[in-house]
Scaffold this motif. Sequence first.
Motif, short mmCIF file in Angstrom:
data_model
loop_
_atom_site.label_atom_id
_atom_site.label_comp_id
_atom_site.label_asym_id
_atom_site.label_seq_id
_atom_site.Cartn_x
_atom_site.Cartn_y
_atom_site.Cartn_z
N GLN A 159 0.83 -1.21 0.00
CA GLN A 159 0.00 0.00 0.00
C GLN A 159 0.86 1.25 0.00
O GLN A 159 0.47 2.27 -0.58
CB GLN A 159 -0.93 0.01 1.22
CG GLN A 159 -2.04 -1.00 1.14
CD GLN A 159 -2.86 -1.06 2.40
OE1 GLN A 159 -2.64 -0.32 3.36
NE2 GLN A 159 -3.81 -1.97 2.42
N ILE A 160 2.04 1.16 0.63
CA ILE A 160 2.88 2.36 0.75
C ILE A 160 4.29 2.08 0.25
O ILE A 160 4.69 2.57 -0.81
CB ILE A 160 2.91 2.85 2.23
CG1 ILE A 160 1.48 3.20 2.69
CG2 ILE A 160 3.84 4.04 2.39
CD1 ILE A 160 1.33 3.43 4.15
N ASP A 161 5.06 1.29 1.00
CA ASP A 161 6.48 1.07 0.70
C ASP A 161 6.73 0.50 -0.70
O ASP A 161 7.69 0.89 -1.36
CB ASP A 161 7.12 0.10 1.70
CG ASP A 161 7.08 0.63 3.13
OD1 ASP A 161 6.87 1.84 3.32
OD2 ASP A 161 7.26 -0.18 4.05
N ARG A 163 4.36 0.37 -3.24
CA ARG A 163 3.19 0.74 -4.05
C ARG A 163 3.47 0.67 -5.55
O ARG A 163 2.65 0.17 -6.31
CB ARG A 163 2.74 2.16 -3.68
CG ARG A 163 1.56 2.62 -4.48
CD ARG A 163 0.39 2.86 -3.55
NE ARG A 163 -0.74 3.31 -4.28
CZ ARG A 163 -1.78 2.55 -4.56
NH1 ARG A 163 -1.79 1.30 -4.16
NH2 ARG A 163 -2.81 3.00 -5.21
#
Length: 186
Positions: A159-161, A163
């Motif tokens: 979701q973040i790292d 993505r």
Amino acid sequence: MNSEQVLQIKALIGADPVRMSILSLVQSLGLPDCWVGAGFLRSAVWDHLHQRAHSPLPSDIDVIWFDPGRATVQTDTELEACLRNMDASYNWSVKNQARMHLRNSDTPYASAIDAIRFWPETATAIAIRLDSQGALEVAAPLGLEDLLQLVVRPTARFQIDKREIYLERMQGKDWLRTWPNLKFTE
């Protein structure tokens, strides 16, 4: 995990002689904490939910296991060769999860099931195996809800790292062509 959902998955795979044969070959290796995962299971479920005949098996059969004492590429390569000797019609991909955290830039995994939590999508973070008595066992550390509801959602790291990797993967997979009822979430 909801026991009814697990029973549904077991019934689906148990009725598939090709997948059961693959699971039997993998079980014959006698590897610790050993599972077949990802597209092998996900595709069968999505085909069923789309009321379609089985799509071809994934391009590779993802076999994961966990043994810190044998965490070498050479061991995995030898196991792939062993599986090819048993059935060369599949592209076997064997990975000891005790070493895969290094390749994936994650913290060390505690088990094969722990490693599954770090896979890209919740609907793909699943695995299945035959236990020592020949019964099916399902591992879904992030649950089965997204898989059974046709939801494609990135796992926490994607979701973040990671993505960008997730977005590239979704574009390359082109899953909507095969399974048009999928719902993608950010």
